[in-house]
Design a protein around this motif. Structure first.
Motif, PDB file in Angstrom:
ATOM      1  N   ALA A 121       0.821  -1.215   0.000  1.00  0.00           N
ATOM      2  CA  ALA A 121       0.000   0.000   0.000  1.00  0.00           C
ATOM      3  C   ALA A 121       0.855   1.265   0.000  1.00  0.00           C
ATOM      4  CB  ALA A 121      -0.931   0.003   1.205  1.00  0.00           C
ATOM      5  N   ASN A 122       2.043   1.196   0.602  1.00  0.00           N
ATOM      6  CA  ASN A 122       2.908   2.378   0.715  1.00  0.00           C
ATOM      7  C   ASN A 122       4.020   2.443  -0.324  1.00  0.00           C
ATOM      8  OD1 ASN A 122       1.701   3.639   3.051  1.00  0.00           O
ATOM      9  ND2 ASN A 122       2.403   1.845   4.167  1.00  0.00           N
ATOM     10  N   SER A 123       4.202   1.405  -1.099  1.00  0.00           N
ATOM     11  CA  SER A 123       5.289   1.368  -2.080  1.00  0.00           C
ATOM     12  C   SER A 123       4.877   2.019  -3.394  1.00  0.00           C
ATOM     13  CB  SER A 123       5.695  -0.085  -2.359  1.00  0.00           C
ATOM     14  OG  SER A 123       6.625  -0.138  -3.415  1.00  0.00           O
ATOM     15  N   GLN A 124       5.834   2.677  -4.023  1.00  0.00           N
ATOM     16  CA  GLN A 124       5.618   3.267  -5.334  1.00  0.00           C
ATOM     17  C   GLN A 124       6.405   2.533  -6.412  1.00  0.00           C
ATOM     18  OE1 GLN A 124       3.299   5.699  -5.694  1.00  0.00           O
ATOM     19  NE2 GLN A 124       2.973   5.341  -3.516  1.00  0.00           N
ATOM     20  N   GLU A 125       7.137   1.476  -6.019  1.00  0.00           N
ATOM     21  CA  GLU A 125       7.990   0.758  -6.963  1.00  0.00           C
ATOM     22  C   GLU A 125       7.173  -0.035  -7.978  1.00  0.00           C
ATOM     23  OE1 GLU A 125      11.743  -1.116  -5.748  1.00  0.00           O
ATOM     24  OE2 GLU A 125      11.057  -0.721  -3.688  1.00  0.00           O
ATOM     25  N   ALA A 126       7.766  -0.212  -9.170  1.00  0.00           N
ATOM     26  CA  ALA A 126       7.169  -1.051 -10.204  1.00  0.00           C
ATOM     27  C   ALA A 126       8.154  -2.179 -10.529  1.00  0.00           C
ATOM     28  CB  ALA A 126       6.863  -0.235 -11.450  1.00  0.00           C
ATOM     29  N   PHE A 127       7.627  -3.358 -10.778  1.00  0.00           N
ATOM     30  CA  PHE A 127       8.429  -4.558 -10.956  1.00  0.00           C
ATOM     31  C   PHE A 127       8.122  -5.229 -12.289  1.00  0.00           C
ATOM     32  CE2 PHE A 127       7.902  -3.751  -6.468  1.00  0.00           C
ATOM     33  CZ  PHE A 127       9.175  -3.958  -5.965  1.00  0.00           C
ATOM     34  N   ASP A 128       9.068  -6.056 -12.739  1.00  0.00           N
ATOM     35  CA  ASP A 128       8.860  -6.876 -13.933  1.00  0.00           C
ATOM     36  C   ASP A 128       8.077  -8.133 -13.589  1.00  0.00           C
ATOM     37  OD1 ASP A 128      10.569  -5.427 -15.938  1.00  0.00           O
ATOM     38  OD2 ASP A 128      12.104  -5.867 -14.433  1.00  0.00           O
ATOM     39  N   LEU A 129       8.273  -8.632 -12.358  1.00  0.00           N
ATOM     40  CA  LEU A 129       7.645  -9.880 -11.927  1.00  0.00           C
ATOM     41  C   LEU A 129       7.352  -9.799 -10.437  1.00  0.00           C
ATOM     42  CD1 LEU A 129       6.895 -12.929 -12.267  1.00  0.00           C
ATOM     43  CD2 LEU A 129       9.340 -13.443 -12.007  1.00  0.00           C
ATOM     44  N   ILE A 130       6.124 -10.147 -10.072  1.00  0.00           N
ATOM     45  CA  ILE A 130       5.730 -10.196  -8.662  1.00  0.00           C
ATOM     46  C   ILE A 130       5.224 -11.596  -8.354  1.00  0.00           C
ATOM     47  CG2 ILE A 130       4.185  -9.302  -6.869  1.00  0.00           C
ATOM     48  CD1 ILE A 130       4.085  -6.649  -8.390  1.00  0.00           C
ATOM     49  N   PHE A 131       5.783 -12.185  -7.284  1.00  0.00           N
ATOM     50  CA  PHE A 131       5.326 -13.474  -6.781  1.00  0.00           C
ATOM     51  C   PHE A 131       4.342 -13.218  -5.648  1.00  0.00           C
ATOM     52  CE2 PHE A 131       9.804 -14.258  -8.057  1.00  0.00           C
ATOM     53  CZ  PHE A 131       9.589 -15.189  -9.071  1.00  0.00           C
ATOM     54  N   VAL A 132       3.137 -13.762  -5.761  1.00  0.00           N
ATOM     55  CA  VAL A 132       2.112 -13.638  -4.721  1.00  0.00           C
ATOM     56  C   VAL A 132       1.742 -15.051  -4.285  1.00  0.00           C
ATOM     57  CG1 VAL A 132      -0.173 -12.752  -4.115  1.00  0.00           C
ATOM     58  CG2 VAL A 132       1.253 -11.504  -5.770  1.00  0.00           C
ATOM     59  N   ASP A 133       2.382 -15.494  -3.213  1.00  0.00           N
ATOM     60  CA  ASP A 133       2.164 -16.837  -2.682  1.00  0.00           C
ATOM     61  C   ASP A 133       2.033 -16.722  -1.166  1.00  0.00           C
ATOM     62  OD1 ASP A 133       2.082 -19.532  -2.138  1.00  0.00           O
ATOM     63  OD2 ASP A 133       4.171 -19.917  -2.665  1.00  0.00           O
ATOM     64  N   PRO A 134       0.871 -16.207  -0.697  1.00  0.00           N
ATOM     65  CA  PRO A 134       0.691 -15.992   0.744  1.00  0.00           C
ATOM     66  C   PRO A 134       0.516 -17.307   1.494  1.00  0.00           C
ATOM     67  CG  PRO A 134      -1.339 -15.520  -0.415  1.00  0.00           C
ATOM     68  CD  PRO A 134      -0.305 -15.825  -1.473  1.00  0.00           C
ATOM     69  N   PRO A 135       0.525 -17.253   2.834  1.00  0.00           N
ATOM     70  CA  PRO A 135       0.291 -18.477   3.611  1.00  0.00           C
ATOM     71  C   PRO A 135      -0.963 -19.192   3.107  1.00  0.00           C
ATOM     72  CG  PRO A 135       0.902 -16.691   5.068  1.00  0.00           C
ATOM     73  CD  PRO A 135       0.724 -16.082   3.696  1.00  0.00           C
ATOM     74  N   PHE A 136      -0.846 -20.498   2.957  1.00  0.00           N
ATOM     75  CA  PHE A 136      -1.924 -21.287   2.387  1.00  0.00           C
ATOM     76  C   PHE A 136      -3.192 -21.157   3.221  1.00  0.00           C
ATOM     77  CE2 PHE A 136      -4.204 -25.143   1.152  1.00  0.00           C
ATOM     78  CZ  PHE A 136      -4.101 -25.042  -0.230  1.00  0.00           C
ATOM     79  N   GLY A 137      -4.297 -20.922   2.535  1.00  0.00           N
ATOM     80  CA  GLY A 137      -5.586 -20.825   3.208  1.00  0.00           C
ATOM     81  C   GLY A 137      -5.882 -19.457   3.797  1.00  0.00           C
ATOM     82  N   LEU A 148      -2.495  -4.823  -7.536  1.00  0.00           N
ATOM     83  CA  LEU A 148      -1.248  -5.281  -8.146  1.00  0.00           C
ATOM     84  C   LEU A 148      -0.835  -4.486  -9.383  1.00  0.00           C
ATOM     85  CD1 LEU A 148       0.593  -7.494  -7.164  1.00  0.00           C
ATOM     86  CD2 LEU A 148      -0.479  -9.037  -8.780  1.00  0.00           C
ATOM     87  N   GLY A 149      -1.798  -4.042 -10.161  1.00  0.00           N
ATOM     88  CA  GLY A 149      -1.509  -3.377 -11.433  1.00  0.00           C
ATOM     89  C   GLY A 149      -0.557  -2.203 -11.333  1.00  0.00           C
ATOM     90  N   ARG A 150      -0.690  -1.395 -10.310  1.00  0.00           N
ATOM     91  CA  ARG A 150       0.168  -0.206 -10.205  1.00  0.00           C
ATOM     92  C   ARG A 150       1.599  -0.548  -9.806  1.00  0.00           C
ATOM     93  NH1 ARG A 150       0.884   2.538  -5.225  1.00  0.00           N
ATOM     94  NH2 ARG A 150      -0.013   1.406  -3.456  1.00  0.00           N
ATOM     95  N   HIS A 151       1.839  -1.790  -9.425  1.00  0.00           N
ATOM     96  CA  HIS A 151       3.179  -2.209  -9.016  1.00  0.00           C
ATOM     97  C   HIS A 151       3.910  -3.006 -10.096  1.00  0.00           C
ATOM     98  CE1 HIS A 151       2.610  -0.736  -4.989  1.00  0.00           C
ATOM     99  NE2 HIS A 151       1.413  -1.303  -4.991  1.00  0.00           N
ATOM    100  N   LEU A 152       3.261  -3.179 -11.243  1.00  0.00           N
ATOM    101  CA  LEU A 152       3.887  -3.900 -12.356  1.00  0.00           C
ATOM    102  C   LEU A 152       4.147  -2.958 -13.518  1.00  0.00           C
ATOM    103  CD1 LEU A 152       1.962  -7.285 -12.539  1.00  0.00           C
ATOM    104  CD2 LEU A 152       4.412  -6.991 -12.223  1.00  0.00           C
ATOM    105  N   LYS A 153       5.290  -3.147 -14.153  1.00  0.00           N
ATOM    106  CA  LYS A 153       5.604  -2.418 -15.372  1.00  0.00           C
ATOM    107  C   LYS A 153       4.678  -2.920 -16.480  1.00  0.00           C
ATOM    108  CE  LYS A 153      10.442  -1.957 -14.069  1.00  0.00           C
ATOM    109  NZ  LYS A 153      11.838  -2.356 -14.379  1.00  0.00           N
ATOM    110  N   PRO A 154       4.444  -2.121 -17.531  1.00  0.00           N
ATOM    111  CA  PRO A 154       3.631  -2.613 -18.646  1.00  0.00           C
ATOM    112  C   PRO A 154       4.213  -3.922 -19.196  1.00  0.00           C
ATOM    113  CG  PRO A 154       4.014  -0.256 -18.856  1.00  0.00           C
ATOM    114  CD  PRO A 154       4.875  -0.734 -17.717  1.00  0.00           C
ATOM    115  N   GLY A 155       3.353  -4.905 -19.395  1.00  0.00           N
ATOM    116  CA  GLY A 155       3.806  -6.211 -19.858  1.00  0.00           C
ATOM    117  C   GLY A 155       4.402  -7.065 -18.754  1.00  0.00           C
TER     118      GLY A 155
END
Length: 191
Positions: A121-137, A148-155
């Motif tokens: 929520a507080n980050s302004q960084e943009a990434f090429d790849l984001i892994f979203v694997d939170p604790p199961f369940g 997520l969209g605002r944290h990813l570079k186009p493509g």
């Protein structure tokens, strides 16, 4: 009286140990502590994911949002990522990540002890790849997908692993998806 023999150690498949499957750190083992919901992405699923991505990530900037064992983030670093940011809130787990970074000599990995949702929520960084694997369940993946969209570079790519089928949020397409046991996983691309 016979002395008890310790059970033999297994190189991989042992509890609380995961193996890097490709790249510079290939075959290296990562140790991680016990934790509720901490289930590293299995070798077979990581192999599939990196086949989808093209094996190497030269210069990519990656975010491992719920780092846990660090299997995804260290795998990305092993495959040439220019920078990997790992976010983990648990103190013992963060200490294990730092130890593994030192053992591997993974200087391109930054480890931050923080709550993933608050950090995002507080980050302004943009990434090429984001892994979203939170604790199961935990259901946390769906909370992250909305922002997520605002944290990813186009493509850019987002890998999602959760207990239910992945649904692409607006602005994303599902490039590939699969299932392993009770886990559903998908590689999304930002349109």
């Amino acid at each position: 009286m016979l002395a008890k023999r310790a059970a033999p150690q297994r190189a991989h498949g042992a509890a609380n140990r995961v193996r890097i499957i490709g790249g510079q750190y290939r075959r290296r083992l990562l140790d991680f502590p016990d934790g509720a919901g901490l289930r590293p992405t299995p070798d077979r699923v990581r192999e599939t994911l990196f086949n989808w991505l093209g094996q190497d990530l030269p210069g990519w900037i990656c975010l491992d949002l719920f780092a846990g064992s660090g299997a995804l983030g260290f795998e990305a670093a092993s495959r040439g990522a220019g920078r990997v940011v790992m976010i983990e809130r648990d103190l013992k787990t963060t200490a294990a990540l730092e130890k593994n970074r030192t053992v591997l000599g993974a200087s391109r990995v930054d480890i931050l002890r923080a709550d993933a949702l608050a950090w995002l929520a507080n980050s302004q960084e943009a990434f090429d790849l984001i892994f979203v694997d939170p604790p199961f369940g935990s259901g946390l993946a769906e909370s992250v997908l909305a922002d997520l969209g605002r944290h990813l570079k186009p493509g850019g790519h987002a890998y999602i692993e959760q207990e239910t089928a992945v649904v692409a949020p607006p602005g994303f397409i599902i490039h590939r998806s699969g299932r392993a046991g009770r886990s559903h996983f998908a590689l999304l691309i930002k349109e």
